[in-house]
Design a protein around this motif. Structure first.
Motif, PDB file in Angstrom:
ATOM      1  N   LYS A 105       0.800  -1.223   0.000  1.00  0.00           N
ATOM      2  CA  LYS A 105       0.000   0.000   0.000  1.00  0.00           C
ATOM      3  C   LYS A 105       0.837   1.280   0.000  1.00  0.00           C
ATOM      4  N   ILE A 106       2.147   1.165   0.144  1.00  0.00           N
ATOM      5  CA  ILE A 106       2.997   2.348   0.293  1.00  0.00           C
ATOM      6  C   ILE A 106       2.926   3.250  -0.941  1.00  0.00           C
ATOM      7  N   GLY A 107       2.659   4.522  -0.673  1.00  0.00           N
ATOM      8  CA  GLY A 107       2.670   5.502  -1.748  1.00  0.00           C
ATOM      9  C   GLY A 107       3.776   6.526  -1.585  1.00  0.00           C
ATOM     10  N   TYR A 108       4.089   6.877  -0.323  1.00  0.00           N
ATOM     11  CA  TYR A 108       5.097   7.910  -0.059  1.00  0.00           C
ATOM     12  C   TYR A 108       5.945   7.493   1.136  1.00  0.00           C
ATOM     13  N   ILE A 109       7.261   7.677   1.006  1.00  0.00           N
ATOM     14  CA  ILE A 109       8.217   7.382   2.063  1.00  0.00           C
ATOM     15  C   ILE A 109       8.733   8.712   2.590  1.00  0.00           C
ATOM     16  N   LEU A 110       8.487   8.993   3.874  1.00  0.00           N
ATOM     17  CA  LEU A 110       8.801  10.302   4.432  1.00  0.00           C
ATOM     18  C   LEU A 110       9.707  10.197   5.658  1.00  0.00           C
ATOM     19  N   SER A 111      10.406  11.280   5.931  1.00  0.00           N
ATOM     20  CA  SER A 111      11.090  11.445   7.214  1.00  0.00           C
ATOM     21  C   SER A 111      10.097  12.078   8.183  1.00  0.00           C
ATOM     22  N   ILE A 112      10.470  12.201   9.440  1.00  0.00           N
ATOM     23  CA  ILE A 112       9.577  12.827  10.418  1.00  0.00           C
ATOM     24  C   ILE A 112       9.301  14.270  10.033  1.00  0.00           C
ATOM     25  N   LYS A 113      10.310  14.991   9.530  1.00  0.00           N
ATOM     26  CA  LYS A 113      10.099  16.384   9.115  1.00  0.00           C
ATOM     27  C   LYS A 113       9.123  16.466   7.954  1.00  0.00           C
ATOM     28  N   ASP A 114       9.294  15.568   6.992  1.00  0.00           N
ATOM     29  CA  ASP A 114       8.379  15.543   5.843  1.00  0.00           C
ATOM     30  C   ASP A 114       6.948  15.274   6.304  1.00  0.00           C
ATOM     31  N   PHE A 115       6.821  14.355   7.254  1.00  0.00           N
ATOM     32  CA  PHE A 115       5.501  13.982   7.733  1.00  0.00           C
ATOM     33  C   PHE A 115       4.815  15.157   8.427  1.00  0.00           C
ATOM     34  N   VAL A 116       5.542  15.856   9.291  1.00  0.00           N
ATOM     35  CA  VAL A 116       4.958  17.004   9.998  1.00  0.00           C
ATOM     36  C   VAL A 116       4.591  18.107   9.008  1.00  0.00           C
ATOM     37  N   ARG A 117       5.457  18.334   8.030  1.00  0.00           N
ATOM     38  CA  ARG A 117       5.135  19.343   7.012  1.00  0.00           C
ATOM     39  C   ARG A 117       3.865  18.952   6.251  1.00  0.00           C
ATOM     40  N   PHE A 118       3.729  17.668   5.938  1.00  0.00           N
ATOM     41  CA  PHE A 118       2.519  17.195   5.261  1.00  0.00           C
ATOM     42  C   PHE A 118       1.288  17.454   6.128  1.00  0.00           C
ATOM     43  N   CYS A 119       1.379  17.181   7.419  1.00  0.00           N
ATOM     44  CA  CYS A 119       0.240  17.393   8.315  1.00  0.00           C
ATOM     45  C   CYS A 119      -0.153  18.865   8.371  1.00  0.00           C
ATOM     46  N   LEU A 120       0.829  19.757   8.327  1.00  0.00           N
ATOM     47  CA  LEU A 120       0.551  21.190   8.435  1.00  0.00           C
ATOM     48  C   LEU A 120       0.095  21.809   7.124  1.00  0.00           C
ATOM     49  N   THR A 121       0.542  21.254   5.994  1.00  0.00           N
ATOM     50  CA  THR A 121       0.285  21.909   4.707  1.00  0.00           C
ATOM     51  C   THR A 121      -0.502  21.062   3.720  1.00  0.00           C
ATOM     52  N   GLY A 122      -0.530  19.737   3.929  1.00  0.00           N
ATOM     53  CA  GLY A 122      -1.162  18.858   2.955  1.00  0.00           C
ATOM     54  C   GLY A 122      -0.297  18.583   1.743  1.00  0.00           C
ATOM     55  N   GLU A 123       0.947  19.044   1.755  1.00  0.00           N
ATOM     56  CA  GLU A 123       1.859  18.871   0.631  1.00  0.00           C
ATOM     57  C   GLU A 123       2.947  17.859   0.978  1.00  0.00           C
ATOM     58  N   VAL A 124       3.346  17.065  -0.013  1.00  0.00           N
ATOM     59  CA  VAL A 124       4.357  16.024   0.193  1.00  0.00           C
ATOM     60  C   VAL A 124       5.653  16.439  -0.482  1.00  0.00           C
ATOM     61  N   TYR A 125       6.689  16.599   0.317  1.00  0.00           N
ATOM     62  CA  TYR A 125       8.003  16.939  -0.202  1.00  0.00           C
ATOM     63  C   TYR A 125       9.070  16.195   0.599  1.00  0.00           C
ATOM     64  N   ALA A 126      10.262  16.140   0.046  1.00  0.00           N
ATOM     65  CA  ALA A 126      11.429  15.633   0.763  1.00  0.00           C
ATOM     66  C   ALA A 126      12.610  16.504   0.374  1.00  0.00           C
ATOM     67  N   GLU A 127      13.710  16.382   1.100  1.00  0.00           N
ATOM     68  CA  GLU A 127      14.897  17.156   0.737  1.00  0.00           C
ATOM     69  C   GLU A 127      16.154  16.322   0.970  1.00  0.00           C
ATOM     70  N   TYR A 128      17.232  16.738   0.343  1.00  0.00           N
ATOM     71  CA  TYR A 128      18.424  15.903   0.235  1.00  0.00           C
ATOM     72  C   TYR A 128      19.053  15.520   1.577  1.00  0.00           C
ATOM     73  N   THR A 129      19.032  16.414   2.566  1.00  0.00           N
ATOM     74  CA  THR A 129      19.739  16.101   3.810  1.00  0.00           C
ATOM     75  C   THR A 129      19.131  14.893   4.519  1.00  0.00           C
ATOM     76  N   ASP A 130      17.816  14.731   4.414  1.00  0.00           N
ATOM     77  CA  ASP A 130      17.182  13.548   5.007  1.00  0.00           C
ATOM     78  C   ASP A 130      17.305  12.334   4.096  1.00  0.00           C
ATOM     79  N   ILE A 131      17.009  12.507   2.829  1.00  0.00           N
ATOM     80  CA  ILE A 131      17.027  11.386   1.897  1.00  0.00           C
ATOM     81  C   ILE A 131      18.434  10.813   1.739  1.00  0.00           C
ATOM     82  N   SER A 132      19.443  11.651   1.910  1.00  0.00           N
ATOM     83  CA  SER A 132      20.822  11.158   1.770  1.00  0.00           C
ATOM     84  C   SER A 132      21.182  10.157   2.868  1.00  0.00           C
TER      85      SER A 132
END
Length: 277
Positions: free
Chosen positions: A235-262
């Motif tokens: 069922k997985i659609g998006y793989i997030l870090s904790i920061k990504d998850f909180v940002r999603f909860c606050l904005t409804g938008e899904v993003y990631a950035e290199y420092t976490d994904i690296s």
């Protein structure tokens, strides 16, 4: 507004949607002139905050000049006093570690003005598990941010989100919460860390990711889910870090950035792209 104490705020609220500007004047009981800002009893700070929360952005401030001081200096001093109340600007910082969600307001000089924190329950159904409910993480962040916004007497210019590294936070393809939030101290996938180090996989991957394989990284946790929680994995659609998850909860938008994904062992740092191999 003159002699504005707490009882006046109910009247201000009654005018919500109809007040276009406010006239503010410093006073004390039965004294309405020859008074500088800060010498009277008018609660400028709370009045201005209430007006601004109702969309009022035009203010006139009345002060009396006593002819004993330089008029330009007098007006400047009073103006700056009111301006501090009207023009306060802040930055909001949010941090989610392994147990607490924390948030703080800072002024533009880096001074902490207010802070809030909530401890989030950690569940360990088996030895080595460190997981939390996504709904509880969301609700905790909503609560501390809501409380800080209520205390804010100015404008929040920006929000910064920090959090622990590694771990795994999932959404399904419809962006609904999926499974638990897995923390950075989780060891359920330790068997894969040990196996990959023993069979040379870790050494091979290091050439691309510059990361040692760890049980708490998404690469190992996803492998664990594939074997032991196959229905969740499918069922997985998006793989997030904790920061990504909180940002999603606050904005409804899904993003990631290199420092976490690296740090996930999913990204080839040489190409800066996800590597299927």
């Amino acid at each position: 507004i003159a002699k504005a104490q707490k009882h006046i705020f109910s009247f201000i609220k009654k005018g919500n949607g109809h007040i276009v500007a406010a006239h503010l004047k410093e006073t004390v009981e039965d004294v309405f002139r020859d008074m500088e800002y800060g010498q009277g009893r008018v609660d400028f700070k709370t009045c201005i905050f209430q007006f601004r929360s109702q969309g009022v952005a035009r203010f006139t401030c009345e002060f009396w000049y006593d002819k004993k001081t330089d008029p330009e200096e007098y007006i400047t001093r009073n103006y700056q006093g009111v301006l501090l109340e009207m023009g306060k600007k802040y930055l909001l910082g949010i941090d989610n570690g392994g147990t607490y969600s924390k948030a703080a307001l800072f002024d533009l000089h880096g001074n902490q003005v207010e802070k809030r924190s909530i401890q989030i329950p950690v569940y360990a159904p088996k030895e080595g598990y460190t997981q939390r409910k996504l709904e509880e993480i969301r609700d905790a962040n909503f609560q501390i941010v809501r409380e800080l916004v209520k205390t804010c007497d100015g404008e929040i210019l920006g929000v910064g989100i920090a959090g622990h590294g590694k771990g795994l936070y999932l959404l399904d393809r419809k962006r609904d919460f999926l499974y638990f939030g897995i923390g950075s101290t989780d060891k359920r996938a330790l068997e894969y860390e040990l196996k990959w180090k023993e069979d040379g996989t870790a050494r091979k991957v290091f050439q691309k990711t510059a990361q040692q394989v760890m049980a708490c990284q998404p690469v190992a946790l996803l492998r664990w889910l594939k074997e032991y929680e196959r229905i969740v994995y499918e069922k997985i659609g998006y793989i997030l870090s904790i920061k990504d998850f909180v940002r999603f909860c606050l904005t409804g938008e899904v993003y990631a950035e290199y420092t976490d994904i690296s740090g996930t062992n999913l990204l080839n740092l040489r190409t800066r792209k996800y590597d299927r191999e």
